[in-house]
Design an enzyme around this catalytic site. Structure first.
Site, PDB file in Angstrom:
ATOM      1  N   GLY A 137      48.346  39.611  32.067  1.00  0.00           N
ATOM      2  CA  GLY A 137      48.887  40.146  33.307  1.00  0.00           C
ATOM      3  C   GLY A 137      49.125  39.125  34.391  1.00  0.00           C
ATOM      4  O   GLY A 137      49.440  37.956  34.140  1.00  0.00           O
ATOM      5  N   ILE A 138      48.979  39.571  35.640  1.00  0.00           N
ATOM      6  CA  ILE A 138      49.270  38.689  36.770  1.00  0.00           C
ATOM      7  C   ILE A 138      48.241  37.564  36.873  1.00  0.00           C
ATOM      8  O   ILE A 138      48.551  36.498  37.410  1.00  0.00           O
ATOM      9  CB  ILE A 138      49.363  39.470  38.093  1.00  0.00           C
ATOM     10  N   GLY A 139      47.034  37.784  36.353  1.00  0.00           N
ATOM     11  CA  GLY A 139      46.055  36.702  36.338  1.00  0.00           C
ATOM     12  C   GLY A 139      46.508  35.553  35.472  1.00  0.00           C
ATOM     13  O   GLY A 139      46.399  34.378  35.850  1.00  0.00           O
ATOM     14  N   SER A 165      45.476  46.699  45.695  1.00  0.00           N
ATOM     15  CA  SER A 165      46.606  47.497  45.223  1.00  0.00           C
ATOM     16  C   SER A 165      47.109  48.364  46.369  1.00  0.00           C
ATOM     17  O   SER A 165      46.340  48.747  47.260  1.00  0.00           O
ATOM     18  CB  SER A 165      46.163  48.400  44.067  1.00  0.00           C
ATOM     19  N   TYR A 181      39.833  54.756  41.106  1.00  0.00           N
ATOM     20  CA  TYR A 181      40.582  53.501  41.190  1.00  0.00           C
ATOM     21  C   TYR A 181      40.931  53.184  42.641  1.00  0.00           C
ATOM     22  O   TYR A 181      40.725  52.050  43.114  1.00  0.00           O
ATOM     23  CB  TYR A 181      41.859  53.613  40.358  1.00  0.00           C
ATOM     24  N   GLY A 194      39.825  37.393  34.864  1.00  0.00           N
ATOM     25  CA  GLY A 194      40.782  38.211  34.128  1.00  0.00           C
ATOM     26  C   GLY A 194      42.092  37.502  33.878  1.00  0.00           C
ATOM     27  O   GLY A 194      43.161  38.119  33.897  1.00  0.00           O
ATOM     28  N   ALA A 195      42.024  36.196  33.593  1.00  0.00           N
ATOM     29  CA  ALA A 195      43.243  35.394  33.495  1.00  0.00           C
ATOM     30  C   ALA A 195      43.820  35.344  32.095  1.00  0.00           C
ATOM     31  O   ALA A 195      44.712  34.539  31.823  1.00  0.00           O
ATOM     32  CB  ALA A 195      42.955  33.975  33.985  1.00  0.00           C
ATOM     33  N   ASN A 196      43.340  36.192  31.183  1.00  0.00           N
ATOM     34  CA  ASN A 196      43.883  36.172  29.825  1.00  0.00           C
ATOM     35  C   ASN A 196      45.132  37.041  29.685  1.00  0.00           C
ATOM     36  O   ASN A 196      45.797  36.995  28.644  1.00  0.00           O
ATOM     37  CB  ASN A 196      42.832  36.636  28.814  1.00  0.00           C
TER      38      ASN A 196
END
Length: 298
Positions: A25-27, A138, A164, A21-23
């Site tokens: 946000g924090i990633g 989280s 979640y 998920g590095a595309n």
């Protein structure tokens, strides 16, 4: 260590880091910092075009590979195709409070993506991991409960936030049990976890800004994506024990420099962690690959 920022990352030249998920946000922020420190960074993303756009903002050795954590076939294909040693795996990708949905394998979307997808990916890659597995949880895990008989919300009325919270609690139970198993085979690989506090990311983009109290609260009190990525980086490179959990050190762990933080009593339940592991193996068909004669990282 009392303070920590991206400039304090050690030289990462010669080390390979995979970030899911590095595309965005924090990633994306974590990947950017790791690449700047000299690491070969692999952006493992569902949307290749978005991954390429993110990679274009980063300097250094960065590549993009397709990975859909909501599809076990995609996870297996990624693990089969990526045969190089991995120094650090960062299980970052996640969904937050979407409407009820199902993965391609029929799992509830949040437990399927946030936990089961990363569970399968980690175990498939584990024989090639040399240093660390970091899983992003989280502070919402504190509201979570685990229903092992209905992880996928097939019997209960679906509620997005409890689903979640369940998935984020599962991340911490997974980390604890993974670390126990690694220690049991005398592996030097460490399993750690982190949470970003309140970070201004795109996780809530599907909510209507005008109606979402959660969105307004987050926007007002959150820190930047770069600051939100610091606990992940801390968990990835700092000299912390296996099983550690990093988060912001400020008020209510919402923001501030990263440090080791507490977790809920349920997240420390070793019996529940083992039972969740067994259930995750049953659902994904992926099992723990290491034995004392096949130890990674030593």
């Amino acid at each position: 260590m009392t303070t920590f920022n991206a400039a304090q990352l050690p030289a990462m030249t010669g080390r390979t880091v995979v970030v899911t998920g590095a595309n965005s946000g924090i990633g994306r922020a974590a990947a950017h910092a790791l690449a700047a420190a000299g690491a070969r960074v692999v952006l493992a993303v569902r949307d290749l075009a978005k991954g390429q756009a993110a990679a274009a903002t980063m300097a250094g050795d960065v590549e993009v590979r397709r990975l859909d954590l909501a599809d076990l076939a995609s996870i297996r294909a990624f693990a089969e195709d990526f045969t190089d040693p991995i120094d650090v795996l960062i299980n970052n990708a996640g969904l937050m409070v979407p409407p009820l949905g199902r993965t391609k394998d029929g799992f509830e979307l949040q437990i399927g993506t946030n936990h089961l997808g990363h569970f399968a990916l980690t175990n498939l890659l584990l024989p090639r991991i040399r240093e660390r597995v970091v899983t992003v949880s989280s502070s919402g895990h504190r509201a979570g409960t685990i229903d092992l008989d209905d992880l996928n919300w097939e019997r209960r009325r679906y509620r997005a936030f409890p689903a979640y919270a369940q998935s984020k609690l599962a991340n911490l139970l997974f980390t604890a049990e993974l670390q126990r198993r690694l220690a049991d085979v005398d592996s030097s690989v460490r399993a750690t976890a982190a949470h970003p506090g309140l970070a201004a990311t795109n996780l809530l983009d599907h909510l209507d800004d005008r109606r979402s109290v959660l969105r307004r609260f987050t926007n007002r009190l959150s820190q930047s994506e770069a600051d939100g990525a610091l606990p992940t980086l801390y968990a990835a490179v700092a000299d912390v024990p296996g099983g550690s959990y990093a988060g912001p050190g400020g008020f209510l762990q919402g923001r501030g420099a990263p440090k080791l933080v507490s977790r809920s009593r349920t997240a420390r339940n070793s019996t529940l962690a083992r039972r969740l592991w067994t259930r995750s193996e049953e659902l994904t068909g992926v099992t723990y690959p290491l034995a004392r004669t096949n130890v990674t990282g030593t």
